[in-house]
Design a protein around this motif. Structure first.
Motif, PDB file in Angstrom:
ATOM      1  N   HIS A  16      15.692 -78.573  54.601  1.00  0.00           N
ATOM      2  CA  HIS A  16      15.292 -77.772  53.279  1.00  0.00           C
ATOM      3  C   HIS A  16      15.610 -76.161  53.718  1.00  0.00           C
ATOM      4  N   ASP A  17      15.976 -75.857  55.120  1.00  0.00           N
ATOM      5  CA  ASP A  17      15.939 -74.381  55.619  1.00  0.00           C
ATOM      6  C   ASP A  17      17.007 -73.594  54.934  1.00  0.00           C
ATOM      7  N   LEU A  18      16.655 -72.207  55.175  1.00  0.00           N
ATOM      8  CA  LEU A  18      17.327 -71.349  54.438  1.00  0.00           C
ATOM      9  C   LEU A  18      18.995 -71.425  54.720  1.00  0.00           C
ATOM     10  N   LEU A  19      19.823 -71.427  53.479  1.00  0.00           N
ATOM     11  CA  LEU A  19      21.223 -71.581  53.824  1.00  0.00           C
ATOM     12  C   LEU A  19      21.748 -70.447  53.227  1.00  0.00           C
ATOM     13  N   LEU A  20      22.531 -69.589  53.768  1.00  0.00           N
ATOM     14  CA  LEU A  20      23.267 -68.510  53.311  1.00  0.00           C
ATOM     15  C   LEU A  20      24.674 -68.878  52.428  1.00  0.00           C
ATOM     16  N   LEU A  21      24.799 -68.835  51.293  1.00  0.00           N
ATOM     17  CA  LEU A  21      26.014 -69.246  50.506  1.00  0.00           C
ATOM     18  C   LEU A  21      26.803 -68.412  49.940  1.00  0.00           C
ATOM     19  N   PRO A  22      28.079 -68.323  50.124  1.00  0.00           N
ATOM     20  CA  PRO A  22      29.034 -67.325  49.108  1.00  0.00           C
ATOM     21  C   PRO A  22      29.057 -67.918  47.699  1.00  0.00           C
ATOM     22  N   GLY A  23      29.128 -66.969  46.971  1.00  0.00           N
ATOM     23  CA  GLY A  23      29.297 -67.385  45.508  1.00  0.00           C
ATOM     24  C   GLY A  23      30.042 -66.353  44.861  1.00  0.00           C
ATOM     25  N   VAL A  24      30.420 -66.704  43.481  1.00  0.00           N
ATOM     26  CA  VAL A  24      31.245 -65.869  42.430  1.00  0.00           C
ATOM     27  C   VAL A  24      30.431 -65.674  41.340  1.00  0.00           C
ATOM     28  N   THR A  25      30.836 -64.631  40.514  1.00  0.00           N
ATOM     29  CA  THR A  25      30.267 -64.558  39.231  1.00  0.00           C
ATOM     30  C   THR A  25      31.184 -63.923  38.472  1.00  0.00           C
ATOM     31  N   ALA A  26      31.208 -64.511  37.187  1.00  0.00           N
ATOM     32  CA  ALA A  26      32.411 -64.110  36.077  1.00  0.00           C
ATOM     33  C   ALA A  26      31.443 -63.073  35.019  1.00  0.00           C
ATOM     34  N   VAL A  27      31.801 -61.869  34.891  1.00  0.00           N
ATOM     35  CA  VAL A  27      31.592 -61.121  33.759  1.00  0.00           C
ATOM     36  C   VAL A  27      32.441 -61.169  32.749  1.00  0.00           C
ATOM     37  N   ILE A  28      32.234 -61.567  31.523  1.00  0.00           N
ATOM     38  CA  ILE A  28      33.112 -61.881  30.544  1.00  0.00           C
ATOM     39  C   ILE A  28      32.739 -61.168  29.304  1.00  0.00           C
ATOM     40  N   ARG A  29      33.584 -60.437  28.776  1.00  0.00           N
ATOM     41  CA  ARG A  29      32.710 -59.556  27.673  1.00  0.00           C
ATOM     42  C   ARG A  29      33.738 -59.695  26.538  1.00  0.00           C
ATOM     43  N   ASN A  30      33.117 -59.574  24.930  1.00  0.00           N
ATOM     44  CA  ASN A  30      33.631 -59.503  23.995  1.00  0.00           C
ATOM     45  C   ASN A  30      33.112 -58.423  23.228  1.00  0.00           C
ATOM     46  N   GLY A  31      33.906 -57.183  23.260  1.00  0.00           N
ATOM     47  CA  GLY A  31      33.506 -55.967  22.790  1.00  0.00           C
ATOM     48  C   GLY A  31      32.200 -55.550  23.704  1.00  0.00           C
ATOM     49  N   ASP A  32      31.148 -55.232  22.973  1.00  0.00           N
ATOM     50  CA  ASP A  32      29.770 -55.021  23.449  1.00  0.00           C
ATOM     51  C   ASP A  32      28.720 -56.200  24.044  1.00  0.00           C
ATOM     52  N   ARG A  33      29.507 -57.165  23.756  1.00  0.00           N
ATOM     53  CA  ARG A  33      28.588 -58.311  24.188  1.00  0.00           C
ATOM     54  C   ARG A  33      29.278 -59.208  25.315  1.00  0.00           C
ATOM     55  N   PHE A  34      28.253 -59.718  26.221  1.00  0.00           N
ATOM     56  CA  PHE A  34      28.480 -60.413  27.546  1.00  0.00           C
ATOM     57  C   PHE A  34      28.043 -61.998  27.389  1.00  0.00           C
ATOM     58  N   LEU A  35      28.955 -62.632  27.865  1.00  0.00           N
ATOM     59  CA  LEU A  35      28.989 -64.228  27.691  1.00  0.00           C
ATOM     60  C   LEU A  35      27.887 -64.788  28.985  1.00  0.00           C
ATOM     61  N   LEU A  36      26.645 -65.156  28.601  1.00  0.00           N
ATOM     62  CA  LEU A  36      25.828 -65.700  29.485  1.00  0.00           C
ATOM     63  C   LEU A  36      25.617 -67.108  29.086  1.00  0.00           C
ATOM     64  N   ALA A  37      25.324 -67.726  30.141  1.00  0.00           N
ATOM     65  CA  ALA A  37      24.555 -69.166  30.081  1.00  0.00           C
ATOM     66  C   ALA A  37      23.264 -69.609  30.333  1.00  0.00           C
ATOM     67  N   ARG A  38      22.641 -70.276  29.509  1.00  0.00           N
ATOM     68  CA  ARG A  38      21.243 -70.573  30.034  1.00  0.00           C
ATOM     69  C   ARG A  38      20.990 -71.771  30.865  1.00  0.00           C
ATOM     70  N   GLN A  39      20.365 -71.673  32.031  1.00  0.00           N
ATOM     71  CA  GLN A  39      20.557 -72.794  33.054  1.00  0.00           C
ATOM     72  C   GLN A  39      19.294 -73.946  32.598  1.00  0.00           C
ATOM     73  N   ARG A  40      19.801 -75.218  33.117  1.00  0.00           N
ATOM     74  CA  ARG A  40      18.655 -76.177  32.617  1.00  0.00           C
ATOM     75  C   ARG A  40      17.742 -76.118  33.596  1.00  0.00           C
ATOM     76  N   ASP A  41      17.931 -75.918  34.810  1.00  0.00           N
ATOM     77  CA  ASP A  41      16.892 -75.829  35.776  1.00  0.00           C
ATOM     78  C   ASP A  41      15.766 -74.910  35.879  1.00  0.00           C
TER      79      ASP A  41
END
Length: 150
Positions: A16-41
């Motif tokens: 369970h020790d700390l692990l440094l992880l590379p990630g990516v994030t998508a910024v998706i827009r539709n006009g003045d709105r951003f697409l977000l997702a609600r996470q189950r966990d």
């Protein structure tokens, strides 16, 4: 969030020790709105994204992650920024500790017609910046959205 075979192999060695992880994030827009997702966990809202797999470029990873989560392949436009530090350090319910460093990409969907594909997500929504401010969210996304608006 499902664990990749790569991360699982590391966890088998470090527990369970700390692990440094590379990630990516998508910024998706539709006009003045951003697409977000609600996470189950966590039940919190965030931007769509995930981990970079070995041998994968960050651009390939963001396209794959968006496709896995909502079933469409975005067009990657530009890098919004890179994010890390304390806001991206967390401990999962099973005790696994991570510190993520993520590259955020501005992405465009070929169509706003998509379906939720990922079991780790509860729902998606198009939120204005003001709605995001009042949503239960991962607060590090505020910096990403502010940078994307510039």
């Amino acid at each position: 969030m499902p664990m990749s075979p790569y991360v699982r192999s590391l966890r088998n060695r470090i527990g369970h020790d700390l692990l440094l992880l590379p990630g990516v994030t998508a910024v998706i827009r539709n006009g003045d709105r951003f697409l977000l997702a609600r996470q189950r966990d966590t039940g919190r809202w965030s931007l769509i994204g995930g981990g970079v797999e070995p041998g994968e470029t960050p651009q390939e990873a963001v396209v794959r992650e968006v496709h896995e989560e909502i079933g469409v392949r975005p067009v990657v436009r530009r890098i919004v920024g890179a994010y890390g530090g304390k806001p991206l350090v967390s401990t999962y319910p099973n005790g696994d500790q991570i510190a993520a460093v993520t590259v955020a990409f501005e992405c465009v969907l070929p169509s706003n017609d998509f379906t939720l594909e990922a079991a780790e997500l509860i729902e998606t929504g198009w939120l204005t910046r003001e709605q995001v401010n009042h949503a239960e969210r991962h607060e590090w996304i505020d910096n990403v959205l502010d940078d994307a608006a510039r």
